[in-house]
Scaffold this active site. Structure first.
Site, PDB file in Angstrom:
ATOM      1  N   HIS A 131     -38.584  20.154 -12.029  1.00  0.00           N
ATOM      2  CA  HIS A 131     -39.281  19.045 -11.361  1.00  0.00           C
ATOM      3  C   HIS A 131     -38.978  19.159  -9.875  1.00  0.00           C
ATOM      4  O   HIS A 131     -37.872  19.529  -9.496  1.00  0.00           O
ATOM      5  CB  HIS A 131     -38.772  17.687 -11.874  1.00  0.00           C
ATOM      6  CG  HIS A 131     -39.164  16.548 -10.972  1.00  0.00           C
ATOM      7  ND1 HIS A 131     -40.390  15.931 -11.067  1.00  0.00           N
ATOM      8  CD2 HIS A 131     -38.522  15.969  -9.926  1.00  0.00           C
ATOM      9  CE1 HIS A 131     -40.468  15.011 -10.114  1.00  0.00           C
ATOM     10  NE2 HIS A 131     -39.346  15.008  -9.415  1.00  0.00           N
ATOM     11  N   ASN A 182     -41.582  22.268 -18.766  1.00  0.00           N
ATOM     12  CA  ASN A 182     -42.005  23.132 -17.657  1.00  0.00           C
ATOM     13  C   ASN A 182     -40.883  23.482 -16.674  1.00  0.00           C
ATOM     14  O   ASN A 182     -41.124  23.769 -15.514  1.00  0.00           O
ATOM     15  CB  ASN A 182     -43.233  22.536 -16.948  1.00  0.00           C
ATOM     16  CG  ASN A 182     -42.943  21.204 -16.289  1.00  0.00           C
ATOM     17  OD1 ASN A 182     -41.864  20.661 -16.454  1.00  0.00           O
ATOM     18  ND2 ASN A 182     -43.897  20.688 -15.540  1.00  0.00           N
ATOM     19  N   ARG A 212     -42.511  23.185  -3.977  1.00  0.00           N
ATOM     20  CA  ARG A 212     -43.656  23.067  -4.885  1.00  0.00           C
ATOM     21  C   ARG A 212     -44.355  24.419  -5.062  1.00  0.00           C
ATOM     22  O   ARG A 212     -44.862  24.740  -6.139  1.00  0.00           O
ATOM     23  CB  ARG A 212     -44.622  21.990  -4.382  1.00  0.00           C
ATOM     24  CG  ARG A 212     -43.974  20.608  -4.459  1.00  0.00           C
ATOM     25  CD  ARG A 212     -44.875  19.510  -4.002  1.00  0.00           C
ATOM     26  NE  ARG A 212     -45.953  19.238  -4.955  1.00  0.00           N
ATOM     27  CZ  ARG A 212     -45.795  18.581  -6.097  1.00  0.00           C
ATOM     28  NH1 ARG A 212     -44.603  18.148  -6.468  1.00  0.00           N
ATOM     29  NH2 ARG A 212     -46.827  18.358  -6.875  1.00  0.00           N
ATOM     30  N   LYS A 266     -34.758  21.490 -15.797  1.00  0.00           N
ATOM     31  CA  LYS A 266     -34.960  20.649 -16.984  1.00  0.00           C
ATOM     32  C   LYS A 266     -34.285  21.223 -18.245  1.00  0.00           C
ATOM     33  O   LYS A 266     -33.879  22.386 -18.272  1.00  0.00           O
ATOM     34  CB  LYS A 266     -36.471  20.488 -17.216  1.00  0.00           C
ATOM     35  CG  LYS A 266     -37.174  19.710 -16.099  1.00  0.00           C
ATOM     36  CD  LYS A 266     -38.630  19.431 -16.473  1.00  0.00           C
ATOM     37  CE  LYS A 266     -39.336  18.663 -15.382  1.00  0.00           C
ATOM     38  NZ  LYS A 266     -40.708  18.284 -15.796  1.00  0.00           N
ATOM     39  N   THR A 304     -47.955  22.511 -12.398  1.00  0.00           N
ATOM     40  CA  THR A 304     -47.297  21.761 -13.486  1.00  0.00           C
ATOM     41  C   THR A 304     -47.520  22.436 -14.841  1.00  0.00           C
ATOM     42  O   THR A 304     -46.597  22.574 -15.634  1.00  0.00           O
ATOM     43  CB  THR A 304     -47.869  20.317 -13.539  1.00  0.00           C
ATOM     44  OG1 THR A 304     -47.678  19.721 -12.262  1.00  0.00           O
ATOM     45  CG2 THR A 304     -47.176  19.487 -14.603  1.00  0.00           C
ATOM     46  N   TYR A 314     -38.820   8.359 -14.316  1.00  0.00           N
ATOM     47  CA  TYR A 314     -40.236   8.671 -14.488  1.00  0.00           C
ATOM     48  C   TYR A 314     -41.101   7.420 -14.641  1.00  0.00           C
ATOM     49  O   TYR A 314     -42.211   7.502 -15.191  1.00  0.00           O
ATOM     50  CB  TYR A 314     -40.429   9.592 -15.699  1.00  0.00           C
ATOM     51  CG  TYR A 314     -40.173  11.067 -15.403  1.00  0.00           C
ATOM     52  CD1 TYR A 314     -40.948  11.760 -14.462  1.00  0.00           C
ATOM     53  CD2 TYR A 314     -39.180  11.771 -16.070  1.00  0.00           C
ATOM     54  CE1 TYR A 314     -40.734  13.105 -14.200  1.00  0.00           C
ATOM     55  CE2 TYR A 314     -38.965  13.135 -15.809  1.00  0.00           C
ATOM     56  CZ  TYR A 314     -39.747  13.784 -14.867  1.00  0.00           C
ATOM     57  OH  TYR A 314     -39.554  15.116 -14.607  1.00  0.00           O
ATOM     58  N   GLU A 362     -35.775   9.789  -4.936  1.00  0.00           N
ATOM     59  CA  GLU A 362     -35.218  10.580  -6.037  1.00  0.00           C
ATOM     60  C   GLU A 362     -33.809  11.075  -5.709  1.00  0.00           C
ATOM     61  O   GLU A 362     -32.926  11.055  -6.567  1.00  0.00           O
ATOM     62  CB  GLU A 362     -36.159  11.747  -6.355  1.00  0.00           C
ATOM     63  CG  GLU A 362     -37.473  11.257  -6.971  1.00  0.00           C
ATOM     64  CD  GLU A 362     -38.500  12.350  -7.225  1.00  0.00           C
ATOM     65  OE1 GLU A 362     -39.544  12.027  -7.803  1.00  0.00           O
ATOM     66  OE2 GLU A 362     -38.272  13.523  -6.855  1.00  0.00           O
ATOM     67  N   ARG A 385     -42.440  28.352 -12.858  1.00  0.00           N
ATOM     68  CA  ARG A 385     -43.112  27.913 -14.094  1.00  0.00           C
ATOM     69  C   ARG A 385     -43.872  29.050 -14.768  1.00  0.00           C
ATOM     70  O   ARG A 385     -43.946  29.105 -15.994  1.00  0.00           O
ATOM     71  CB  ARG A 385     -44.010  26.719 -13.785  1.00  0.00           C
ATOM     72  CG  ARG A 385     -43.176  25.436 -13.598  1.00  0.00           C
ATOM     73  CD  ARG A 385     -43.969  24.342 -13.009  1.00  0.00           C
ATOM     74  NE  ARG A 385     -43.280  23.058 -13.011  1.00  0.00           N
ATOM     75  CZ  ARG A 385     -43.620  22.050 -12.216  1.00  0.00           C
ATOM     76  NH1 ARG A 385     -44.623  22.189 -11.365  1.00  0.00           N
ATOM     77  NH2 ARG A 385     -42.964  20.910 -12.256  1.00  0.00           N
ATOM     78  N   PHE A 395     -47.981  10.660 -22.406  1.00  0.00           N
ATOM     79  CA  PHE A 395     -46.852  11.555 -22.651  1.00  0.00           C
ATOM     80  C   PHE A 395     -45.505  10.968 -22.221  1.00  0.00           C
ATOM     81  O   PHE A 395     -44.476  11.641 -22.306  1.00  0.00           O
ATOM     82  CB  PHE A 395     -47.079  12.903 -21.938  1.00  0.00           C
ATOM     83  CG  PHE A 395     -47.326  12.802 -20.453  1.00  0.00           C
ATOM     84  CD1 PHE A 395     -46.277  12.657 -19.557  1.00  0.00           C
ATOM     85  CD2 PHE A 395     -48.613  12.856 -19.949  1.00  0.00           C
ATOM     86  CE1 PHE A 395     -46.498  12.556 -18.186  1.00  0.00           C
ATOM     87  CE2 PHE A 395     -48.854  12.769 -18.584  1.00  0.00           C
ATOM     88  CZ  PHE A 395     -47.782  12.615 -17.702  1.00  0.00           C
TER      89      PHE A 395
HETATM   90  P1  CMP Z   1     -42.860  16.776 -13.458  1.00  0.00           P
HETATM   91  O1  CMP Z   1     -43.186  17.519 -12.218  1.00  0.00           O
HETATM   92  O2  CMP Z   1     -41.432  16.572 -13.796  1.00  0.00           O
HETATM   93  O3  CMP Z   1     -43.564  15.334 -13.393  1.00  0.00           O
HETATM   94  C1  CMP Z   1     -43.986  14.627 -14.535  1.00  0.00           C
HETATM   95  C2  CMP Z   1     -43.863  15.425 -15.783  1.00  0.00           C
HETATM   96  O4  CMP Z   1     -44.633  14.974 -16.854  1.00  0.00           O
HETATM   97  C3  CMP Z   1     -44.385  16.837 -15.522  1.00  0.00           C
HETATM   98  O5  CMP Z   1     -43.546  17.530 -14.671  1.00  0.00           O
HETATM   99  C4  CMP Z   1     -44.523  17.364 -16.928  1.00  0.00           C
HETATM  100  O6  CMP Z   1     -43.310  17.884 -17.415  1.00  0.00           O
HETATM  101  C5  CMP Z   1     -44.855  16.086 -17.698  1.00  0.00           C
HETATM  102  N1  CMP Z   1     -46.258  16.136 -18.076  1.00  0.00           N
HETATM  103  C6  CMP Z   1     -47.330  16.099 -17.287  1.00  0.00           C
HETATM  104  N2  CMP Z   1     -48.456  16.165 -17.998  1.00  0.00           N
HETATM  105  C7  CMP Z   1     -48.072  16.244 -19.299  1.00  0.00           C
HETATM  106  C8  CMP Z   1     -48.778  16.329 -20.506  1.00  0.00           C
HETATM  107  N3  CMP Z   1     -50.107  16.361 -20.543  1.00  0.00           N
HETATM  108  N4  CMP Z   1     -48.064  16.390 -21.645  1.00  0.00           N
HETATM  109  C9  CMP Z   1     -46.688  16.338 -21.617  1.00  0.00           C
HETATM  110  N5  CMP Z   1     -45.971  16.246 -20.475  1.00  0.00           N
HETATM  111  C10 CMP Z   1     -46.665  16.212 -19.330  1.00  0.00           C
END
Ligand code: CMP
Length: 140
Positions: free
Chosen positions: A117, A114, A87, A11, A93, A51, A128, A104, A59
């Site tokens: 993905h 983070n 994973r 990312k 996450t 997404y 994807e 992470r 968010f």
């Molecule tokens: P990802 O695995 O890319 O899938 C969805 C993304 O949404 C996740 O990683 C985070 O980067 C983002 N995400 C999930 N929860 C939150 C949150 N509470 N606030 C901001 N971003 C979020």
């Protein structure tokens, strides 16, 4: 265990801090092969399509804005049980909950920024991968 393919994104927070190689090394150390890789810069609309499943979440707008803020590196990882393995290597996450040694835990800045993905299942992995790569770009 079967050989699987999974989709990965390095990312904007990570490409910006020059962590592409360090993160790719984590995948390779875990036995995942990078069989496709490219650096791209998404528009906010393209991030929104990717997404779309999170459209109703509070968010969503911030997430799409962030994913379009800097280049990303999209990759296809292949290996035994690749979806679960990736994973595991990524960690939770929320970096505050991620295990020691995970990407992470080591690199992520926050739950939003983070660093990586990874697909959460076989169907999403297929969708994807197909969103970003043609069959000709997957070189196993
Ligand atoms: P990802 O695995 O890319 O899938 C969805 C993304 O949404 C996740 O990683 C985070 O980067 C983002 N995400 C999930 N929860 C939150 C949150 N509470 N606030 C901001 N971003 C979020």
């Amino acid at each position: 265990m079967a050989v699987q393919r999974t989709f990965s994104i390095i990312k904007p927070d990570a490409t910006k801090r020059n962590l592409t190689g360090a993160i790719a090394a984590k995948f390779e150390e875990a036995g995942l092969r990078i069989i496709a890789s490219k650096r791209i810069h998404l528009t906010k609309a393209q991030a929104g399509v990717f997404y779309a499943v999170h459209k109703e979440r509070p968010f969503y707008d911030e997430l799409c804005e962030f994913m379009a803020s800097e280049p990303i590196v999209v990759q296809v990882l292949e290996g035994e049980d690749a979806i679960a393995k990736n994973r595991e290597v990524m960690g939770a996450t929320n970096p505050a909950e991620a295990a020691e040694g995970t990407i992470r835990k080591e690199f992520a800045l926050s739950i939003g920024e983070n660093s990586v993905h990874g697909s959460d299942g076989e169907d999403t992995a297929k969708e994807e991968i197909a969103y970003f790569f043609s069959g000709l770009e997957l070189v196993g």
